[in-house]
Design an enzyme around this catalytic site. Structure first.
Site, mmCIF file in Angstrom:
data_model
loop_
_atom_site.group_PDB
_atom_site.id
_atom_site.type_symbol
_atom_site.label_atom_id
_atom_site.label_comp_id
_atom_site.label_asym_id
_atom_site.label_seq_id
_atom_site.Cartn_x
_atom_site.Cartn_y
_atom_site.Cartn_z
ATOM 1 N N ASP A 383 0.847 -1.198 0.000
ATOM 2 C CA ASP A 383 0.000 0.000 0.000
ATOM 3 C C ASP A 383 0.876 1.240 0.000
ATOM 4 O OD1 ASP A 383 -2.263 1.859 0.493
ATOM 5 O OD2 ASP A 383 -3.351 0.008 0.873
ATOM 6 N N HIS A 446 -2.829 3.166 -4.469
ATOM 7 C CA HIS A 446 -2.293 2.569 -3.224
ATOM 8 C C HIS A 446 -0.946 1.889 -3.487
ATOM 9 C CE1 HIS A 446 -5.648 3.404 -0.523
ATOM 10 N NE2 HIS A 446 -6.454 3.131 -1.526
ATOM 11 N N GLU A 510 -10.030 3.149 -5.417
ATOM 12 C CA GLU A 510 -9.622 4.520 -5.111
ATOM 13 C C GLU A 510 -8.498 5.041 -6.011
ATOM 14 O OE1 GLU A 510 -10.881 4.881 -0.483
ATOM 15 O OE2 GLU A 510 -8.969 3.902 -0.835
HETATM 16 C C1 ACM Z 1 -11.098 -0.177 0.398
HETATM 17 O O1 ACM Z 1 -11.622 -0.188 1.528
HETATM 18 N N1 ACM Z 1 -10.395 0.875 0.004
HETATM 19 C C2 ACM Z 1 -11.236 -1.292 -0.517
#
Ligand code: ACM
Ligand code: ZN
Length: 723
Positions: A383, A446, A510
């Protein structure tokens, strides 16, 4: 040679570590992070970002805490939960109550005085304070369930009250009376000898002669349970395990169960024999189906596969612990259970990126999942905050991106990664519990940790530090750079073999929602758009670029490694490649995700935030009290998830993949707290994923939860009690 510290610098260094203040707000963030010894003498707060929350989460090095002069009548629930470095605490002189799990697993505490004013000590308040050698109880507080359990080092227990403080049979669970010197006022021994909880210091606790009530103990509820004719089976026997050769692993698990539960009944040479027979039965109609029969002189467990036999054993384990007040009941009614799961993947996801989970603790998480027939552990390995998996082709990843200072307001260093060898060990270990390990390598968002090491992975080769706050970063992998594909190809080439699971999670969340600009100004991305004929300028172009990147990676995973890709569903990412698995996670968007999965003939994992985000607090004020604005996910909300989301049987058969609970770790800063967040909601989730709708009932579940949680507490496992 180092220069000598000047006196002023030395004074400053010492003063940063030993402080006396009224309240936490008087300290600077760095002073909190550096504090080793603290004295608080003001009026302490107990809600929200309270003095206690700050002590617990911000003073990560704290060794001694003196609250003797503090104005504080209540030490709240979870006040210093799992603060392993804390060696000494002086409680507020006027404290009246100590909340549940307030000092759970403060393993370095050596001695403790419970002050005279104290009236109440909550459930598991000092449970698993394994280093505690001396305890003095000045007054006569009510001592809750398991309040002083798991104190393996306790040697001296002084109680000043002539009348025994009110205790429960479980208060001192696990304390070895042969090692502890109990000192009570002269003349009051007889009262103590007869008092509940205290009597265990004089004689071994008597076995309560428990009879199991099968309908009241099993989680998840089985599809069918029938009591059969005949006298209950007495379990005090000389047990042997017999098993087909294909069931060697299950034979070992059964032997473990004999040793940890049945052996506690202490059969003698005159006790009758008992046989636990494990067998394969190809007539059962599901690979995870099992049959469990308790007969006149033994127990028979059958499964179509070893997994089924294993689940029969997990059911037997729960039957044996009956109401949870002892590790093993004495009598078991004759019965027949026929059981099979509703969904075939029942997953928990853990996040070692935001907070590293040491390897041994990660492993230890597996058997607890397996008890409740959860069968997939999803590892979020990459991440913005860290890269946690060794990649031999790129040793820089873990060398430069697995260590960082802090996360949001917690200025605590966090470092660590898993070697491939460790992951192979985890996979093999989990397989013994019929749990598969699914790795996740996020893309295109991420991914700051990888970009931090290889700036050429992102547009403009931008150099970025590791992220130290939660949230979403603007840096994405550049879909127009060939290095992106070379990098991902090399990572997956190594990991495909380390993780034999047929599934690989690619993230995908995201990266553009909220809208990001990373790709907009990149000449290479603009060139790629032209080549692909993408002409839109309403940001849908970003999703089309993501689709291009995903399709290339998916193709590699399928053709080279035979893996099925998974990803987090985003509404704007319109096409789900056929055969892939999408995860419905966003609050309120489950139906949209289902429609997309059905339209694309894809499969779908249900983990909607409103039911399955177990990292959220379970009740207002529950941990994590301070967070990025999380909603509450109550136990009932988790239980009420319909895994088919009101859809028909065709959907369930063709599209529904399973259910998953997430444990993102922005706010989970100790391994013990992973359990706290996961349970008991993971029990609700296991029933959602396993049990047919016709046997599910919230009130019944709450009843069955009690023995389950009690058994966890007896074994020293933390879980939220906010229900
Ligand atoms: C998430 O909770 N960003 C998948
Ligand atoms: Zn680019």
């Amino acid at each position: 040679m180092k220069p000598l510290l000047t006196l002023a610098a030395l004074t400053l260094a010492v003063s940063m570590q030993a402080q006396k203040v009224g309240r936490m707000d008087e300290l600077q963030p760095q002073q909190k992070a550096d504090a080793l010894h603290l004295t608080l003498c003001g009026k302490l707060t107990i809600q929200g970002n309270s003095d206690f929350r700050q002590l617990r989460d911000l003073c990560w090095q704290l060794q001694t805490l003196d609250l003797s002069e503090a104005d504080c009548q209540r030490v709240p629930d979870n006040a210093l939960h799992s603060r392993a470095r804390l060696q000494e605490v002086v409680l507020p002189r006027g404290v009246r109550s100590i909340g549940s799990q307030a000092f759970f697993a403060c393993r370095s505490l050596r001695s403790l005085v419970l002050p005279r004013a104290l009236e109440e000590v909550g459930t598991m308040a000092f449970a698993q304070c394994e280093g505690l050698e001396e305890l003095t109880i000045e007054g006569a507080p009510r001592l809750g369930e398991f309040a002083l359990s798991g104190l393996g080092s306790l040697r001296r227990l002084r109680v000043l009250s002539a009348v025994p403080p009110q205790a429960c049979a479980s208060t001192f669970e696990g304390v070895d009376r042969r090692c502890v010197k109990l000192e009570v006022p002269e003349g009051s021994e007889e009262l103590y000898r007869r008092a509940e909880g205290w009597s265990r210091f004089y004689a071994e606790p008597a076995n309560p002669n428990l009879v199991c009530r099968p309908a009241e103990v099993l989680v998840p509820a089985p599809a069918s349970l029938q009591l059969t004719e005949g006298a209950p089976l007495s379990l005090r026997r000389r047990w042997t395990v017999e098993a087909d050769p294909a069931l060697d692993n299950e034979r070992e698990q059964a032997q473990l169960l004999v040793n940890t539960r049945l052996a506690l009944l202490q059969p003698t040479s005159r006790s009758p024999k008992g046989i636990i027979r494990l067998a394969l039965n190809p007539a059962l109609d599901d690979d995870e189906a099992y049959r469990l029969e308790v007969g006149a002189d033994g127990i028979r467990l059958e499964g179509r596969t070893p997994a089924g036999v294993f689940y029969a054993l997990m059911t037997l384990d729960q039957l044996l612990r009956a109401d949870g007040s002892s590790a093993c009941c004495e009598f078991m009614p004759r019965l027949m259970i026929d059981d099979a799961p509703r969904t075939h993947i029942r997953e928990l996801m853990v996040d070692p990126c935001r907070t590293f989970i040491p390897f041994e603790q990660l492993k230890a998480f597996v058997p607890e999942m397996a008890r409740y027939k959860l069968n997939a552990l999803h590892l979020h390995l990459v991440d913005d905050q860290a890269w946690r998996i060794e990649v031999k082709a790129y040793p820089q990843l873990t060398a430069q991106a697995s260590s960082r200072v802090g996360m949001d307001d917690m200025l605590r260093p966090d470092s660590g990664f898993y070697t491939q060898e460790q992951m192979r060990e985890l996979v093999a270990y989990a397989a013994r519990y019929h749990v598969q390990v699914v790795p996740e390598i996020e893309m295109p968002g991420h991914e700051v940790a990888a970009i931090h090491v290889f700036p050429q992975l992102t547009c403009h080769a931008k150099r970025v530090p590791l992220r130290t706050t939660c949230g979403v970063s603007d840096e994405l992998l550049c879909p127009a750079s060939e290095f992106t594909y070379e990098f991902l190809g090399n990572v997956f080439r190594e990991l495909a073999d380390v993780f034999p699971s047929p599934y690989v999670h690619l993230g995908g969340d995201e990266a553009g929602n909220p809208a990001l600009d990373c790709w907009t100004s990149c000449p290479a991305c603009q060139g790629l758009k032209q080549r692909l004929g993408i002409t839109t300028t309403d940001r849908s172009e970003n999703w089309k670029l993501q689709e291009y990147l995903f399709n290339r990676v998916i193709d590699t995973l399928r053709t080279k490694h035979g893996k099925t890709p998974m990803f987090w569903y985003e509404t704007d990412f319109k096409r789900i490649p056929k055969g892939c698995v999408t995860f419905a996670w966003r609050h309120g968007l489950t139906r949209a995700a289902i429609d997309a999965a059905v339209a694309n003939e894809a499969r779908i994992m249900l983990c909607p935030g409103e039911h399955c985000y177990l990292d959220y607090p379970m009740a207002p004020g529950d941990m994590p009290e301070v967070n990025w604005g999380m909603p509450v996910t109550s136990l009932k909300q988790t239980y009420e998830l319909d895994p088919a989301w009101g859809m028909d049987e065709t959907f369930e058969r063709q599209n529904l993949f399973g259910v998953a609970g997430t444990l993102w770790s922005e706010c989970i800063n100790s391994p013990e707290r992973i359990y706290y967040q996961a349970y008991p909601r993971a029990l609700a989730l296991s029933e959602v994923g396993w049990s047919p709708a016709r046997v599910r009932s919230w009130t019944d579940f709450c009843r069955r939860l009690k023995p389950t949680v009690r058994d966890m507490q007896r074994r020293g496992i933390s879980c939220s009690l906010a229900w």
